[in-house]
Scaffold this motif. Structure first.
Motif, mmCIF file in Angstrom:
data_model
loop_
_atom_site.group_PDB
_atom_site.id
_atom_site.type_symbol
_atom_site.label_atom_id
_atom_site.label_comp_id
_atom_site.label_asym_id
_atom_site.label_seq_id
_atom_site.Cartn_x
_atom_site.Cartn_y
_atom_site.Cartn_z
ATOM 1 N N VAL A 130 43.698 49.362 20.365
ATOM 2 C CA VAL A 130 42.779 49.115 19.257
ATOM 3 C C VAL A 130 43.534 49.079 17.939
ATOM 4 N N GLU A 131 44.453 50.020 17.753
ATOM 5 C CA GLU A 131 45.223 50.069 16.518
ATOM 6 C C GLU A 131 46.105 48.841 16.349
ATOM 7 N N ALA A 132 46.637 48.329 17.463
ATOM 8 C CA ALA A 132 47.571 47.205 17.399
ATOM 9 C C ALA A 132 46.895 45.911 16.973
ATOM 10 N N ASP A 133 45.635 45.708 17.387
ATOM 11 C CA ASP A 133 44.948 44.456 17.044
ATOM 12 C C ASP A 133 43.454 44.706 16.852
ATOM 13 N N PRO A 134 43.080 45.407 15.780
ATOM 14 C CA PRO A 134 41.665 45.705 15.558
ATOM 15 C C PRO A 134 40.828 44.449 15.346
ATOM 16 N N ASP A 135 41.419 43.397 14.780
ATOM 17 C CA ASP A 135 40.649 42.177 14.531
ATOM 18 C C ASP A 135 40.195 41.534 15.831
ATOM 19 N N LEU A 136 41.044 41.561 16.853
ATOM 20 C CA LEU A 136 40.657 40.990 18.142
ATOM 21 C C LEU A 136 39.499 41.763 18.745
ATOM 22 N N GLN A 137 39.524 43.088 18.615
ATOM 23 C CA GLN A 137 38.425 43.901 19.145
ATOM 24 C C GLN A 137 37.137 43.651 18.356
ATOM 25 N N ALA A 138 37.255 43.613 17.026
ATOM 26 C CA ALA A 138 36.069 43.368 16.203
ATOM 27 C C ALA A 138 35.483 41.987 16.460
ATOM 28 N N PHE A 139 36.342 41.012 16.669
ATOM 29 C CA PHE A 139 35.894 39.654 16.987
ATOM 30 C C PHE A 139 34.982 39.668 18.211
ATOM 31 N N LEU A 163 34.496 50.781 19.965
ATOM 32 C CA LEU A 163 33.652 50.471 18.814
ATOM 33 C C LEU A 163 33.676 51.607 17.798
ATOM 34 N N TYR A 164 33.610 52.842 18.279
ATOM 35 C CA TYR A 164 33.631 53.987 17.373
ATOM 36 C C TYR A 164 34.956 54.075 16.620
ATOM 37 N N LEU A 190 28.968 52.475 33.984
ATOM 38 C CA LEU A 190 28.923 53.690 33.175
ATOM 39 C C LEU A 190 30.262 53.935 32.486
ATOM 40 N N VAL A 191 31.342 53.845 33.239
ATOM 41 C CA VAL A 191 32.673 54.075 32.670
ATOM 42 C C VAL A 191 33.032 52.976 31.675
ATOM 43 N N SER A 192 32.710 51.727 32.011
ATOM 44 C CA SER A 192 32.996 50.617 31.105
ATOM 45 C C SER A 192 32.259 50.780 29.785
ATOM 46 N N ALA A 193 30.993 51.200 29.871
ATOM 47 C CA ALA A 193 30.204 51.396 28.661
ATOM 48 C C ALA A 193 30.781 52.519 27.804
ATOM 49 N N ALA A 194 31.269 53.567 28.454
ATOM 50 C CA ALA A 194 31.882 54.673 27.710
ATOM 51 C C ALA A 194 33.128 54.203 26.969
ATOM 52 N N GLY A 219 35.843 56.328 13.733
ATOM 53 C CA GLY A 219 36.768 57.336 14.232
ATOM 54 C C GLY A 219 38.221 56.967 14.033
ATOM 55 N N GLY A 220 39.060 57.606 14.828
ATOM 56 C CA GLY A 220 40.488 57.348 14.785
ATOM 57 C C GLY A 220 41.059 57.455 16.179
#
Length: 209
Positions: free
Chosen positions: A110-119, A177-178, A167-171, A183-184
């Motif tokens: 997530v830290e390496a490419d936050p834009d891809l995750q947000a996209f 997302l958090y 269930l695990v995927s949703a977690a 979060g961090g």
């Protein structure tokens, strides 16, 4: 002379990039897709325009038009790019079957490419309104779930099954997302550690049955 997509056709004069701000030779289309992902990830889907992508990539507006032709085509191809990149880069499936390796490095991803995750989250919401986007978003999440199910089935004494996998995927999805919003990485890693402990307990319980 080849154009930026690597074909042998001459690049139209209106589509040539500004001097001194060149996209890498032969990577034009891919570079534009990465730029589109960054625009959406940083500013939201409503800000995805030819000019915004051109500015982000350091090329002319005409080059973006030349490669994609319509905003809808740009959105769909950027989503396809995200599907390829995210699933191939996913750390969900280590292949070791060791619970301590499950989702290792998730926070760093997530830290390496936050834009891809947000996209991806932007397009997930867009899929509610646009059926033509929904199938590609479904493919993205199906890829995540399939990788998760395979790895869970290596960790557990029997196949994980669709319910536990969801269930695990949703977690994990919620943790990403958090981290993106509130979060961090330390919060994510702590929660993933707890998830591993739950999986370890489940593996022991199922092993006694």
């Amino acid at each position: 002379m080849t154009d930026l997509s690597g074909t042998s056709e001459p690049t139209p004069p209106h589509a040539r990039e500004p001097a001194g701000r060149r996209v890498g030779y032969g990577e034009g289309r891919e570079a534009l897709l990465r730029a589109a992902v960054r625009v959406v990830g940083q500013r939201g889907l409503r800000h995805l325009t030819y000019r915004a992508v051109a500015q982000e990539a350091g090329v002319t507006h005409g080059l973006v038009v030349h490669h994609f032709g319509s905003r809808d085509a740009l959105i769909e191809e950027a989503l396809a790019y995200a599907v390829r990149t995210s699933v191939s880069n996913s750390l969900l499936e280590s292949g070791s079957g060791r619970v301590e390796d499950f989702a290792a490095g998730l926070s760093e991803l997530v830290e390496a490419d936050p834009d891809l995750q947000a996209f991806q989250y932007e397009l997930l919401l867009e899929a509610r309104r646009r059926p033509e986007v929904r199938e590609q978003v479904r493919n993205l999440y199906d890829g995540y779930r399939a990788a998760t199910e395979r790895e869970l089935s290596r960790i557990l004494p029997e196949d994980a099954g669709p319910a536990l996998t969801r269930l695990v995927s949703a977690a994990l999805d919620g943790l990403v997302l958090y981290q993106l919003t509130l979060g961090g990485p330390d919060v994510t890693e702590e929660a993933v550690g707890e998830l591993r402990e739950l999986l370890l307990g489940l593996a022991r319980e199922r092993g006694r049955e």
